[in-house]
Scaffold this motif. Structure first.
Motif, PDB file in Angstrom:
ATOM      1  N   GLY A  47       0.722  -1.141   0.039  1.00 41.54           N
ATOM      2  CA  GLY A  47       0.061  -0.273   0.193  1.00 41.54           C
ATOM      3  C   GLY A  47       0.975   1.330  -0.090  1.00 41.54           C
ATOM      4  N   PRO A  48       0.349   2.515   0.174  1.00 38.77           N
ATOM      5  CA  PRO A  48       0.861   3.614   0.286  1.00 38.77           C
ATOM      6  C   PRO A  48       2.138   3.670   1.275  1.00 38.77           C
ATOM      7  N   ASP A  49       1.876   2.975   2.281  1.00 34.15           N
ATOM      8  CA  ASP A  49       2.984   2.964   3.687  1.00 34.15           C
ATOM      9  C   ASP A  49       4.359   2.168   2.957  1.00 34.15           C
ATOM     10  N   GLN A  50       3.997   1.173   2.289  1.00 29.41           N
ATOM     11  CA  GLN A  50       5.095   0.732   1.517  1.00 29.41           C
ATOM     12  C   GLN A  50       5.644   1.245   0.618  1.00 29.41           C
ATOM     13  N   ASP A  51       5.115   2.166  -0.168  1.00 26.89           N
ATOM     14  CA  ASP A  51       5.932   3.230  -1.069  1.00 26.89           C
ATOM     15  C   ASP A  51       6.777   4.073  -0.207  1.00 26.89           C
ATOM     16  N   VAL A  52       6.229   4.604   0.848  1.00 30.60           N
ATOM     17  CA  VAL A  52       6.935   5.513   1.718  1.00 30.60           C
ATOM     18  C   VAL A  52       8.378   4.882   2.074  1.00 30.60           C
ATOM     19  N   LEU A  53       8.260   3.590   2.543  1.00 31.18           N
ATOM     20  CA  LEU A  53       9.257   2.990   3.135  1.00 31.18           C
ATOM     21  C   LEU A  53      10.187   2.699   2.144  1.00 31.18           C
ATOM     22  N   VAL A  54      10.008   2.021   0.935  1.00 32.51           N
ATOM     23  CA  VAL A  54      10.810   1.716  -0.251  1.00 32.51           C
ATOM     24  C   VAL A  54      11.707   3.382  -0.410  1.00 32.51           C
ATOM     25  N   ALA A  55      10.812   4.397  -0.682  1.00 35.59           N
ATOM     26  CA  ALA A  55      11.372   5.660  -1.010  1.00 35.59           C
ATOM     27  C   ALA A  55      12.584   6.191   0.087  1.00 35.59           C
ATOM     28  N   ALA A  56      12.177   5.748   1.206  1.00 35.50           N
ATOM     29  CA  ALA A  56      13.162   6.132   2.331  1.00 35.50           C
ATOM     30  C   ALA A  56      14.396   5.230   2.237  1.00 35.50           C
ATOM     31  N   LEU A  57      14.287   4.016   1.767  1.00 34.76           N
ATOM     32  CA  LEU A  57      15.338   3.183   1.796  1.00 34.76           C
ATOM     33  C   LEU A  57      16.102   3.677   0.476  1.00 34.76           C
ATOM     34  N   ASP A  58      15.586   4.042  -0.407  1.00 35.79           N
ATOM     35  CA  ASP A  58      16.245   4.485  -1.642  1.00 35.79           C
ATOM     36  C   ASP A  58      16.908   5.738  -1.375  1.00 35.79           C
TER      37      ASP A  58
END
Length: 748
Positions: free
Chosen positions: A116-127
């Protein structure tokens, strides 16, 4: 997708699940080791190892089309690549981000989280972190508070590092040759091996009977020789002497041959016993896995729970290499989770309070596993918190109506601590996801005792609390005390037997219309085990004996003395389940085949103690069975057949059994008379409905009472049973032995 492609994907998913468990365990171990700030060389080694695990997991997830898992793993890969290349420094906030990536992957695989959107936020933070951008704040904790493990069903693990132990070694995945096999197949293999014990016992009985026959024939040979000597005066050539000589030669040959067979049989039984013991030991070892499989996943859980409570907690695990039956570990998973949550919520104080008490702001939770005597293991869960709040427990017990304020105030500290195991009692003023319902310790005690173990607690105000759990290392067998009651044999698990003793009839006192006895200066309630089990006397009751044999059963500070006819022995017991049809049979948890071939029921100590409180307040009235009534039981399940047979025989009835309707009909029409027929409904060859109809259609059997016992509990099934001519219809799911005895006594 074609059907063949769909089947292939299912097989791949099954394989991926096993593989993912190993990779997740290794990733969790690597992250936790990095959190301990290891030396530079060790840190680089851990980064490299964990990087490879993430990369392999990503490739496996891509093969089964798990795009969400691939996305998170790819972002974590970027971070590890930057760490490996020296372009990025590992910071606490960055490590938190990697932990969140691990938690996200774990949640995606076990179904507790969704993309979901929270996963997109996590992936962006890792990148962004991989590019050198320090995370501003830690991401929100993703681990569900009640998640008991760090992987879907981890079967392997690496010992969790602690501040006072060496740094973690390289994850053990692939360190030794392994064969992946479904645990259900291993369970079935062990079950079949255990069932061979009955075959060995049967062979031993047959050899013993053969040896007895050899002795009997040898005695007949000696008697025949004495008879021959008495008539030898007639002359050696007389017909009588020649006949006796021929008979003597035949008997001697037969005696020798039987003796040879008996000796050979004894040798075969000894060899079979050695082979079977070896097979059982090796089969048990297949199910023995390091306890680190159970404990390692606790580390990230402790980390997240402590943060949720606003506390700092170090987890120390010792003895993780000790191997314990995987089935016990699975049963204990929830119990250990409750104790860990209890220690964090109730035991370890907040940092500011710890500092005011002169302690380190960071608390310690230690889980230590050690081997003890008698093939048992002890798991100690210790915290350096404030200890049990015995004052709060007394107040809570009074406020919640468990006892009067005066009785609560009179409790000593040990008795007050025992209140914590009472279901529903909690000293927490708040209801949270972690604590407040008062169920945790009651669940722990129930789990431990169900496994044949014991639970003890030690607590020092201001210094901490230790819970000590003692368990068998394998479920295959346990120690049991064999007792006789009304002609039937029962087994009491030794973990619940405090002691056995003989008491004089004159030592029994009556307090508030209930019998009591004083043992070692302690007054105990006294009940007859036969009364609790609902067993009728098997014979006319004579005058009260001068002495009684009692077994003192205890659980959670509660103890009661049970009168039994005699104590046979204490021995190793192999437990067999009763099956789903008898899952609700009161007081009974299983059965075991004894060395004599006798089937004995295994009793539940907790149920007996609860039943003792409901036992008649006054001694039972004696019941004299003037003539044994004869009952025929038709039941295809050997377990159910044995249970009913033992129950009815203990109540004073003469019982004959049949394996199905055809066998029962042959017995009924064979000339033997019966006073009652008890039959299962679903049986091979001929079921209970058909058997009942044949009984009602036979002139000599038309008046025979019939009781049907079955798992078919619908209204239509009951009506069909009554239409067929049954006098009573009992459903196994709600089976109660008291109901059966009441119905039988009414019909006969």
């Amino acid at each position: 997708m074609s059907q063949s492609d769909d089947q292939l994907l299912k097989r791949l998913l099954a394989m991926f699940e096993v593989e993912a468990e190993e990779h997740l365990s290794a990733i969790a171990a690597g992250l936790l080791a990095l959190e301990q700030a290891p030396p530079r060389d060790r840190a680089q080694e851990l980064v490299e190892t964990t990087f490879r695990e993430v990369h392999t997991l990503k490739g496996a997830a891509r093969a089964v089309n798990l795009g969400a898992v691939v996305a998170v793993c790819h972002a974590m890969e970027s971070v590890f690549a930057a760490l490996k290349g020296g372009r990025l420094a590992l910071t606490p906030a960055g490590l938190d981000l990697l932990h969140q990536g691990y938690a996200r992957v774990r949640g995606l695989l076990d179904g507790s989280l969704a993309a979901g959107p929270d996963q997109d936020v996590l992936v962006a933070a890792l990148d962004a972190y991989a590019e050198g951008q320090e995370p501003a704040t830690a991401m929100p904790v993703l681990t569900p508070p009640d998640a008991p493990s760090a992987s879907p069903a981890s079967e392997r693990g690496t010992e969790t590092p602690a501040p006072d132990v060496p740094a973690l070694d390289t994850p053990r995945v692939g360190s030794r040759p392994t064969l992946r096999i479904a645990t259900a197949k291993v369970d079935a293999l062990l079950r079949h091996a255990e069932e061979l014990v009955s075959a060995r016992l049967a062979a031993g009985r047959q050899v013993a009977e053969l040896g007895g026959l050899a002795s009997e024939v040898a005695e007949r040979v000696r008697s025949h020789e004495r008879a021959r000597r008495r008539v030898v005066e007639e002359g050696e050539d007389s017909p009588t002497v020649r006949l006796l000589k021929q008979q003597g030669d035949t008997l001697r040959w037969l005696s020798g041959r039987i003796a040879q067979l008996a000796n050979a049989g004894r040798q075969d039984v000894r060899i079979l016993g050695k082979m079977l013991d070896s097979l059982l030991d090796e089969a048990k070892q297949v199910l023995m896995v390091p306890v680190s499989v159970l404990l390692d996943p606790m580390a990230p859980l402790v980390r997240d729970l402590a943060r949720a409570e606003g506390k700092d907690v170090d987890l120390v695990i010792r003895g993780g290499d000790l191997e314990i039956d995987r089935r016990i570990q699975e049963e204990m998973k929830d119990a250990l989770l409750h104790l860990v949550r209890n220690a964090i919520a109730h035991g370890i104080e907040p940092p500011e309070l710890r500092e005011r008490r002169g302690k380190s702001a960071r608390g310690t939770l230690a889980i230590t596993v050690a081997q003890t005597e008698g093939g048992r293991a002890e798991i100690a869960i210790a915290d350096d918190g404030g200890g049990f709040d015995v004052v709060g427990l007394r107040l809570a017990a009074a406020e919640q109506g468990l006892m009067t304020p005066e009785a609560a105030a009179a409790l000593d500290d040990d008795a007050a601590r025992a209140l914590a195991f009472h279901s529903g009692l909690s000293t927490s003023g708040l209801l949270t996801d972690v604590a407040g319902r008062g169920l945790g310790l009651a669940i722990v005690q129930e789990k431990v005792e169900r496994l044949g173990g014991s639970l003890a607690v030690e607590s020092t105000p201001g210094l901490g609390t230790v819970f000590r759990i003692r368990l068998p290392v394998t479920l295959a067998s346990f120690r049991g005390v064999l007792v006789e009651v009304e002609g039937a044999c029962f087994i009491l698990p030794t973990g619940g037997v405090e002691r056995v003793a003989r008491i004089a009839q004159g030592a029994i006192a009556t307090v508030e219309n209930r019998e009591t006895v004083v043992l070692n200066g302690r007054t105990l309630g006294l009940v007859r085990l036969a009364d609790v089990l609902g067993l009728l006397p098997a014979r006319a009751v004579q005058a009260p004996p001068s002495h009684h044999t009692v077994a003192v059963l205890s659980r959670g500070g509660q103890a009661t003395a049970f009168i039994v006819d005699r104590v046979r022995d204490e021995q190793e017991v192999l437990m067999k389940g009763l099956g789903p049809q008898l899952a609700r049979a009161p007081y009974v948890t299983g059965a075991s085949v004894l060395a004599t071939g006798e089937v004995a029921l295994i009793l539940n100590v907790a149920d007996l103690l609860a039943g003792a409180a409901q036992a008649p307040a006054t001694p039972r009235s004696t019941v004299t069975v003037s003539r044994k009534k004869s009952i025929l039981i038709a039941e295809d399940s050997i377990t159910a057949r044995t249970l009913f047979k033992n129950l009815l025989e203990a109540a004073g009835y003469q019982v004959r059994t049949a394996v199905d309707g055809v066998d029962a009909w042959a017995v009924l029409t064979g000339g033997e008379e019966f006073d009652l027929l008890v039959s299962d409904v679903e049986m091979p060859r001929m079921g209970g409905f058909e058997l009942t109809a044949k009984v009602r259609g036979a002139a000599k059997l038309a008046d025979l009472p019939v009781v049907l016992i079955t798992s078919l509990g619908s209204r239509e099934d009951k009506e069909r049973g009554i239409d067929a001519g049954a006098n009573a219809y009992l459903v196994k799911d709600s089976f109660d032995q008291g109901n059966l005895l009441q119905i039988v006594s009414h019909l006969v």
